[in-house]
Design a protein around this motif. Structure first.
Motif, PDB file in Angstrom:
ATOM      1  N   UNK A   1       0.768  -1.333  -0.191  1.00 19.75           N
ATOM      2  CA  UNK A   1       0.035  -0.146  -0.077  1.00 19.75           C
ATOM      3  C   UNK A   1       0.653   1.084   0.075  1.00 19.75           C
ATOM      4  N   UNK A   2       1.797   1.160   0.734  1.00 14.90           N
ATOM      5  CA  UNK A   2       2.835   2.419   1.222  1.00 14.90           C
ATOM      6  C   UNK A   2       3.527   2.702  -0.344  1.00 14.90           C
ATOM      7  N   UNK A   3       3.878   1.679  -0.846  1.00 13.85           N
ATOM      8  CA  UNK A   3       4.654   1.528  -1.999  1.00 13.85           C
ATOM      9  C   UNK A   3       3.908   2.347  -3.253  1.00 13.85           C
ATOM     10  N   UNK A   4       2.598   1.920  -3.274  1.00 15.44           N
ATOM     11  CA  UNK A   4       1.753   2.612  -4.645  1.00 15.44           C
ATOM     12  C   UNK A   4       1.481   3.766  -4.346  1.00 15.44           C
ATOM     13  N   UNK A   5       1.097   4.020  -2.744  1.00 11.62           N
ATOM     14  CA  UNK A   5       0.704   5.405  -2.405  1.00 11.62           C
ATOM     15  C   UNK A   5       1.968   6.387  -2.754  1.00 11.62           C
ATOM     16  N   UNK A   6       3.057   6.111  -2.193  1.00 14.43           N
ATOM     17  CA  UNK A   6       4.036   7.365  -2.439  1.00 14.43           C
ATOM     18  C   UNK A   6       4.691   7.165  -3.911  1.00 14.43           C
ATOM     19  N   UNK A   7       4.553   6.126  -4.666  1.00 10.52           N
ATOM     20  CA  UNK A   7       4.852   6.290  -6.311  1.00 10.52           C
ATOM     21  C   UNK A   7       4.119   7.260  -7.005  1.00 10.52           C
ATOM     22  N   UNK A   8       2.899   7.762  -6.453  1.00  6.02           N
ATOM     23  CA  UNK A   8       2.062   8.864  -6.878  1.00  6.02           C
ATOM     24  C   UNK A   8       2.862  10.172  -6.757  1.00  6.02           C
ATOM     25  N   UNK A   9       3.762  10.405  -5.658  1.00 10.87           N
ATOM     26  CA  UNK A   9       4.351  11.520  -5.172  1.00 10.87           C
ATOM     27  C   UNK A   9       5.444  11.759  -6.022  1.00 10.87           C
ATOM     28  N   UNK A  10       6.117  10.423  -6.282  1.00  5.74           N
ATOM     29  CA  UNK A  10       7.191  10.516  -7.311  1.00  5.74           C
ATOM     30  C   UNK A  10       6.973  11.017  -8.838  1.00  5.74           C
ATOM     31  N   UNK A  11       5.560  10.466  -9.052  1.00  2.00           N
ATOM     32  CA  UNK A  11       5.045  11.036 -10.588  1.00  2.00           C
ATOM     33  C   UNK A  11       4.511  12.525 -10.442  1.00  2.00           C
ATOM     34  N   UNK A  12       3.974  12.549  -9.455  1.00  4.69           N
ATOM     35  CA  UNK A  12       3.730  14.375  -9.171  1.00  4.69           C
ATOM     36  C   UNK A  12       4.669  14.939  -9.222  1.00  4.69           C
ATOM     37  N   UNK A  13       5.830  14.719  -8.525  1.00  8.35           N
ATOM     38  CA  UNK A  13       7.227  15.675  -8.447  1.00  8.35           C
ATOM     39  C   UNK A  13       7.704  15.655  -9.926  1.00  8.35           C
ATOM     40  N   UNK A  14       7.732  14.606 -10.502  1.00 11.38           N
ATOM     41  CA  UNK A  14       8.358  14.665 -12.042  1.00 11.38           C
ATOM     42  C   UNK A  14       7.409  15.562 -12.983  1.00 11.38           C
ATOM     43  N   UNK A  15       6.150  15.324 -12.767  1.00  7.44           N
ATOM     44  CA  UNK A  15       5.274  16.179 -13.700  1.00  7.44           C
ATOM     45  C   UNK A  15       5.322  17.800 -13.281  1.00  7.44           C
ATOM     46  N   UNK A  16       5.521  18.009 -12.018  1.00  5.87           N
ATOM     47  CA  UNK A  16       5.915  19.504 -11.862  1.00  5.87           C
ATOM     48  C   UNK A  16       7.406  20.143 -11.992  1.00  5.87           C
ATOM     49  N   UNK A  17       8.179  19.154 -12.382  1.00  8.65           N
ATOM     50  CA  UNK A  17       9.536  19.409 -12.712  1.00  8.65           C
ATOM     51  C   UNK A  17      10.134  19.561 -11.097  1.00  8.65           C
ATOM     52  N   UNK A  18       9.881  19.044 -10.050  1.00  8.61           N
ATOM     53  CA  UNK A  18      10.499  18.798  -8.886  1.00  8.61           C
ATOM     54  C   UNK A  18      11.267  17.602  -8.547  1.00  8.61           C
ATOM     55  N   UNK A  19      12.299  17.574  -9.387  1.00  7.95           N
ATOM     56  CA  UNK A  19      13.235  16.580  -9.315  1.00  7.95           C
ATOM     57  C   UNK A  19      13.817  16.118  -8.101  1.00  7.95           C
ATOM     58  N   UNK A  20      14.378  17.126  -7.450  1.00  6.06           N
ATOM     59  CA  UNK A  20      14.888  16.851  -5.922  1.00  6.06           C
ATOM     60  C   UNK A  20      13.590  16.176  -5.254  1.00  6.06           C
ATOM     61  N   UNK A  21      12.514  16.624  -5.191  1.00  6.82           N
ATOM     62  CA  UNK A  21      11.519  15.980  -4.541  1.00  6.82           C
ATOM     63  C   UNK A  21      11.197  14.541  -4.872  1.00  6.82           C
ATOM     64  N   UNK A  22      11.010  14.484  -6.139  1.00  3.60           N
ATOM     65  CA  UNK A  22      11.120  12.993  -6.671  1.00  3.60           C
ATOM     66  C   UNK A  22      11.867  11.969  -6.294  1.00  3.60           C
ATOM     67  N   UNK A  23      13.137  12.341  -6.315  1.00  2.00           N
ATOM     68  CA  UNK A  23      14.533  11.677  -6.230  1.00  2.00           C
ATOM     69  C   UNK A  23      14.097  11.197  -4.491  1.00  2.00           C
ATOM     70  N   UNK A  24      13.870  12.447  -3.724  1.00  2.00           N
ATOM     71  CA  UNK A  24      13.843  12.187  -2.332  1.00  2.00           C
ATOM     72  C   UNK A  24      12.764  10.891  -2.091  1.00  2.00           C
ATOM     73  N   UNK A  25      11.597  11.212  -2.679  1.00  2.00           N
ATOM     74  CA  UNK A  25      10.571  10.141  -2.256  1.00  2.00           C
ATOM     75  C   UNK A  25      10.894   8.874  -2.851  1.00  2.00           C
ATOM     76  N   UNK A  26      11.527   8.743  -4.198  1.00  2.00           N
ATOM     77  CA  UNK A  26      11.968   7.516  -4.738  1.00  2.00           C
ATOM     78  C   UNK A  26      12.868   6.657  -3.691  1.00  2.00           C
ATOM     79  N   UNK A  27      14.012   7.499  -3.249  1.00  2.00           N
ATOM     80  CA  UNK A  27      15.130   6.767  -2.713  1.00  2.00           C
ATOM     81  C   UNK A  27      15.021   7.005  -1.328  1.00  2.00           C
TER      82      UNK A  27
END
Length: 173
Positions: free
Chosen positions: A106-132
């Motif tokens: 559940x947490x994996x799929x939920x937070x994957x949306x944060x990674x995608x959201x950050x990428x769409x918003x060009x928030x690369x540092x945020x996306x990398x933080x959520x991913x890593x």
């Protein structure tokens, strides 16, 4: 105290390439620990590494649990009569509970949306933080559990999953 005050004795192990004294550092810990133990992490020019912890008698619980990889080098007072041979037992993949598995998914799929959201918003540092820091550790849990099922939970995947490729088919890896 004398071994900590004068560390020349560590040269008996060989020529040090680099060493670290975590108990004297402020990096990597909230506050340096002051106590009855002292760690020396040493990497030698011959490629050998020693992670050594000195303990005072006050710190030692002869009946206490030690890490399964612990090797007692010197026990002049016979304070560790029941020390077992070193093994990776403490580091074998552990079987998850059903709740742990479901919550991880559940947490994996939920937070994957944060990674995608950050990428769409060009928030690369945020996306990398959520991913890593969130997604990758959850992913590593699932991969380790898969390996655990395949090996009857009898292997270690190593620190940071360094042995994972030994247990997965080339296609899955």
């Amino acid at each position: 105290e004398s071994l900590i005050a004068d560390r020349e004795w560590t040269n008996k192990f060989g020529e040090k390439l680099i060493w670290q004294l975590p108990d004297e550092m402020v990096v990597g810990q909230k506050e340096p620990e002051k106590g009855n133990r002292f760690s020396l992490l040493m990497l030698f020019t011959d490629g050998n590494r020693i992670d050594l912890t000195l303990l005072s008698k006050k710190e030692i619980d002869p009946n206490g649990k030690t890490d399964s990889l612990t090797i007692v080098w010197l026990d002049k007072d016979n304070m560790f009569p029941n020390t077992t041979l070193a093994s990776d037992l403490d580091y074998l993949v552990k079987e998850p509970t059903e709740k742990e598995f479901l919550d991880t998914c559940n947490e994996f799929w939920w937070v994957c949306t944060y990674v995608a959201k950050g990428l769409v918003r060009n928030e690369i540092i945020y996306s990398k933080e959520m991913l890593e820091t969130i997604v990758r550790p959850l992913f590593m849990n699932v991969i380790s559990w898969h390996i655990g099922v395949e090996t009857n939970f009898s292997v270690s995947i190593g620190k940071a999953g360094k042995f994972i490729s030994n247990f997965l088919s080339p296609e899955l890896y």
